[in-house]
Write a protein that holds these residues in place. Structure first.
Motif, PDB file in Angstrom:
ATOM      1  N   LEU A 203       0.823  -1.206   0.000  1.00  0.00           N
ATOM      2  CA  LEU A 203       0.000   0.000   0.000  1.00  0.00           C
ATOM      3  C   LEU A 203       0.861   1.262   0.000  1.00  0.00           C
ATOM      4  CD1 LEU A 203      -2.829  -0.996   2.532  1.00  0.00           C
ATOM      5  CD2 LEU A 203      -2.871  -1.094   0.038  1.00  0.00           C
ATOM      6  N   SER A 204       1.941   1.250   0.782  1.00  0.00           N
ATOM      7  CA  SER A 204       2.847   2.409   0.812  1.00  0.00           C
ATOM      8  C   SER A 204       3.551   2.579  -0.528  1.00  0.00           C
ATOM      9  CB  SER A 204       3.881   2.241   1.922  1.00  0.00           C
ATOM     10  OG  SER A 204       3.269   2.137   3.181  1.00  0.00           O
ATOM     11  N   GLY A 205       3.969   1.458  -1.117  1.00  0.00           N
ATOM     12  CA  GLY A 205       4.616   1.521  -2.421  1.00  0.00           C
ATOM     13  C   GLY A 205       3.689   2.061  -3.492  1.00  0.00           C
ATOM     14  N   ILE A 206       2.422   1.641  -3.461  1.00  0.00           N
ATOM     15  CA  ILE A 206       1.430   2.160  -4.410  1.00  0.00           C
ATOM     16  C   ILE A 206       1.291   3.668  -4.260  1.00  0.00           C
ATOM     17  CG2 ILE A 206      -1.049   2.196  -4.949  1.00  0.00           C
ATOM     18  CD1 ILE A 206      -1.097  -0.788  -4.266  1.00  0.00           C
TER      19      ILE A 206
ATOM     20  N   LEU B  14       9.038   6.355   0.233  1.00  0.00           N
ATOM     21  CA  LEU B  14       9.122   5.225  -0.701  1.00  0.00           C
ATOM     22  C   LEU B  14      10.244   4.286  -0.267  1.00  0.00           C
ATOM     23  CD1 LEU B  14       8.239   3.811  -3.296  1.00  0.00           C
ATOM     24  CD2 LEU B  14       9.878   5.252  -4.549  1.00  0.00           C
ATOM     25  N   ALA B  15      11.390   4.862   0.112  1.00  0.00           N
ATOM     26  CA  ALA B  15      12.502   4.040   0.605  1.00  0.00           C
ATOM     27  C   ALA B  15      12.113   3.337   1.901  1.00  0.00           C
ATOM     28  CB  ALA B  15      13.733   4.915   0.826  1.00  0.00           C
ATOM     29  N   SER B  16      11.352   4.023   2.753  1.00  0.00           N
ATOM     30  CA  SER B  16      10.919   3.429   4.019  1.00  0.00           C
ATOM     31  C   SER B  16       9.981   2.250   3.791  1.00  0.00           C
ATOM     32  CB  SER B  16      10.230   4.485   4.888  1.00  0.00           C
ATOM     33  OG  SER B  16       9.844   3.946   6.130  1.00  0.00           O
TER      34      SER B  16
ATOM     35  N   SER C  63       8.172  -4.221  19.379  1.00  0.00           N
ATOM     36  CA  SER C  63       9.174  -3.273  18.905  1.00  0.00           C
ATOM     37  C   SER C  63       9.334  -3.284  17.386  1.00  0.00           C
ATOM     38  CB  SER C  63      10.522  -3.551  19.574  1.00  0.00           C
ATOM     39  OG  SER C  63      11.057  -4.794  19.149  1.00  0.00           O
ATOM     40  N   PHE C  64       8.792  -4.305  16.715  1.00  0.00           N
ATOM     41  CA  PHE C  64       8.878  -4.362  15.252  1.00  0.00           C
ATOM     42  C   PHE C  64       7.593  -3.909  14.566  1.00  0.00           C
ATOM     43  CE2 PHE C  64      12.438  -7.027  16.371  1.00  0.00           C
ATOM     44  CZ  PHE C  64      13.382  -6.730  15.392  1.00  0.00           C
ATOM     45  N   ILE C  65       6.597  -3.537  15.333  1.00  0.00           N
ATOM     46  CA  ILE C  65       5.340  -3.063  14.748  1.00  0.00           C
ATOM     47  C   ILE C  65       5.520  -1.801  13.911  1.00  0.00           C
ATOM     48  CG2 ILE C  65       3.057  -2.117  15.319  1.00  0.00           C
ATOM     49  CD1 ILE C  65       2.813  -4.163  17.512  1.00  0.00           C
ATOM     50  N   PRO C  66       6.418  -0.845  14.299  1.00  0.00           N
ATOM     51  CA  PRO C  66       6.603   0.327  13.433  1.00  0.00           C
ATOM     52  C   PRO C  66       6.901  -0.006  11.981  1.00  0.00           C
ATOM     53  CG  PRO C  66       7.661   0.716  15.532  1.00  0.00           C
ATOM     54  CD  PRO C  66       7.190  -0.714  15.559  1.00  0.00           C
ATOM     55  N   SER C  67       7.524  -1.148  11.725  1.00  0.00           N
ATOM     56  CA  SER C  67       7.807  -1.548  10.345  1.00  0.00           C
ATOM     57  C   SER C  67       6.559  -2.025   9.613  1.00  0.00           C
ATOM     58  CB  SER C  67       8.864  -2.660  10.330  1.00  0.00           C
ATOM     59  OG  SER C  67      10.081  -2.209  10.876  1.00  0.00           O
ATOM     60  N   MET C  68       5.438  -2.128  10.330  1.00  0.00           N
ATOM     61  CA  MET C  68       4.190  -2.594   9.716  1.00  0.00           C
ATOM     62  C   MET C  68       3.166  -1.476   9.553  1.00  0.00           C
ATOM     63  SD  MET C  68       3.719  -5.892  12.190  1.00  0.00           S
ATOM     64  CE  MET C  68       2.003  -6.041  11.686  1.00  0.00           C
ATOM     65  N   VAL C  69       3.464  -0.271  10.043  1.00  0.00           N
ATOM     66  CA  VAL C  69       2.417   0.753  10.112  1.00  0.00           C
ATOM     67  C   VAL C  69       2.793   2.044   9.389  1.00  0.00           C
ATOM     68  CG1 VAL C  69       1.423  -0.160  12.241  1.00  0.00           C
ATOM     69  CG2 VAL C  69       3.278   1.511  12.365  1.00  0.00           C
ATOM     70  N   ILE C  70       3.706   1.987   8.416  1.00  0.00           N
ATOM     71  CA  ILE C  70       4.068   3.184   7.660  1.00  0.00           C
ATOM     72  C   ILE C  70       2.840   3.779   6.979  1.00  0.00           C
ATOM     73  CG2 ILE C  70       5.481   4.088   5.773  1.00  0.00           C
ATOM     74  CD1 ILE C  70       7.058   3.230   8.232  1.00  0.00           C
ATOM     75  N   PHE C  71       2.031   2.918   6.379  1.00  0.00           N
ATOM     76  CA  PHE C  71       0.834   3.391   5.682  1.00  0.00           C
ATOM     77  C   PHE C  71      -0.143   4.030   6.670  1.00  0.00           C
ATOM     78  CE2 PHE C  71      -3.384   2.876   3.790  1.00  0.00           C
ATOM     79  CZ  PHE C  71      -3.174   3.382   2.514  1.00  0.00           C
TER      80      PHE C  71
ATOM     81  N   PHE D  63      -3.135   8.070  -3.377  1.00  0.00           N
ATOM     82  CA  PHE D  63      -3.322   6.622  -3.299  1.00  0.00           C
ATOM     83  C   PHE D  63      -4.605   6.215  -4.028  1.00  0.00           C
ATOM     84  CE2 PHE D  63      -5.401   3.093  -0.985  1.00  0.00           C
ATOM     85  CZ  PHE D  63      -4.502   2.077  -1.267  1.00  0.00           C
ATOM     86  N   LYS D  64      -5.695   6.935  -3.761  1.00  0.00           N
ATOM     87  CA  LYS D  64      -6.978   6.632  -4.409  1.00  0.00           C
ATOM     88  C   LYS D  64      -6.901   6.872  -5.909  1.00  0.00           C
ATOM     89  CE  LYS D  64      -9.697   7.710  -0.283  1.00  0.00           C
ATOM     90  NZ  LYS D  64     -10.651   8.662   0.351  1.00  0.00           N
TER      91      LYS D  64
END
Length: 331
Positions: A38-41, A58-60, A296-304, A318-319
């Motif tokens: 979703l973030s990449g899109i 985008l890099a994140s 502690s690894f959840i931040p890597s799942m919530v960028i979007f 995005f839309k």
């Protein structure tokens, strides 16, 4: 978790804590994959990459996917190497020297990329209409080269100090198919890190620097945006009080303050583990420490969720991308 993994047994015979950890790891991987897609899109949109923020995010989205993927690999590497006593030593040694250092590299890169977003937002607000987009893109591209070198340099000792340790159990009497007694030995391989006290202290400093540094930058940038803009507005519009301008800016930019706080809260268990682990027997509190480690690894799942959902600009792009893809498929 190694104390709770049963040697030389199938996964179905493992303890509850191993099975629950495996389930959580799989869920986190799926969540991280969805977040990255979703973030990449969103940030593949060229208009959003006209400034550094879009490039950083985008890099994140890429580093967050790599983080959660290596995290998944780490879990299954640990589980399989402890469930299978006949693992090849060279294979274990390779994983031992590479998985944890790579996980730290991408995790720290992710936090610094988020900090870069915060810095650029603060500069954007400070400069206003004079904000130079071309310079922003130029700096972002250079930072994408410098940051990995900086992070890798701080962790260069990790692969050197990690090694596979092989040991053999005492002989056990077993019966073969013919009923004859035979003595068997099992070879086991552990992945261990040998740190001197000074190097252990350095590791703790590096951990605090890479996690607290970006948090401080995020928080400072958010307060600067809110109070700095309020001060500028108060000077330009003296009819309204400074307090009223602060309240207005907080309502307008509160997501900039909430984001770093949420990320810091989620990352804080990793800091707590680093501080308390030398003082407390971790094996006596496995559920507590594993929960903290997973969180502690959840931040890597919530960028979007953190950066895209609160932003009307990012959500509209995005839309628009989703609608354009649908039109192409239907056309």
């Amino acid at each position: 978790m190694r104390d709770h993994i049963r040697w030389n047994t199938t996964f179905n015979q493992q303890s509850l804590i191993v099975k629950v950890s495996a389930a959580v790891t799989i869920i986190m991987f799926i969540g991280g994959l969805i977040n990255a897609v979703l973030s990449g899109i969103t940030f593949q949109n060229k208009e959003l990459r006209n400034v550094g923020c879009g490039i950083y995010l985008l890099a994140s989205s890429v580093t967050s996917l790599l983080t959660i993927s290596i995290f998944t690999v780490k879990f299954w590497f640990l589980a399989l190497t402890h469930m299978t006593p006949t693992m090849d030593v060279s294979a274990v040694s390779g994983g031992c020297k590479s998985i944890e250092p790579l996980l730290k590299i991408f995790l720290y890169l992710d936090t610094w990329l988020n900090a870069c977003v915060a810095i650029e937002r603060a500069i954007n607000v400070s400069k206003g209409v004079s904000f130079n987009k071309a310079k922003s893109r130029y700096i972002a591209r250079w930072l994408l080269v410098i940051l990995p070198v900086f992070v890798i340099g701080s962790l260069i000792h990790e692969p050197i100090k990690r090694e596979a340790f092989e040991f053999e159990t005492d002989a056990n009497a077993t019966l073969d198919k013919n009923g004859t007694s035979a003595n068997t030995r099992d070879n086991y391989v552990y992945c261990i890190a040998r740190y001197s006290p000074a190097l252990q202290n350095y590791n703790t400093i590096v951990l605090f620097f890479h996690l607290l540094g970006p948090f401080a930058i995020n928080l400072f940038s958010a307060f600067y945006i809110i109070f700095g803009v309020a001060r500028q507005r108060a000077i330009a519009q003296p009819i309204r009080s400074y307090k009223a301008h602060v309240h207005e800016q907080f309502n307008e930019h509160k997501h900039l303050l909430i984001s770093p706080l949420v990320l810091a809260i989620l990352a804080s268990p990793r800091l707590v583990i680093a501080v308390l682990s030398p003082c407390i027997d971790v094996s006596q509190n496995p559920w507590l420490y594993l929960s903290a480690y997973f969180i502690s690894f959840i931040p890597s799942m919530v960028i979007f969720i953190i950066f895209v959902l609160p932003s009307s600009l990012y959500m509209n792009k995005f839309k628009d991308t989703i609608r354009s893809w649908k039109q192409r498929l239907c056309g």
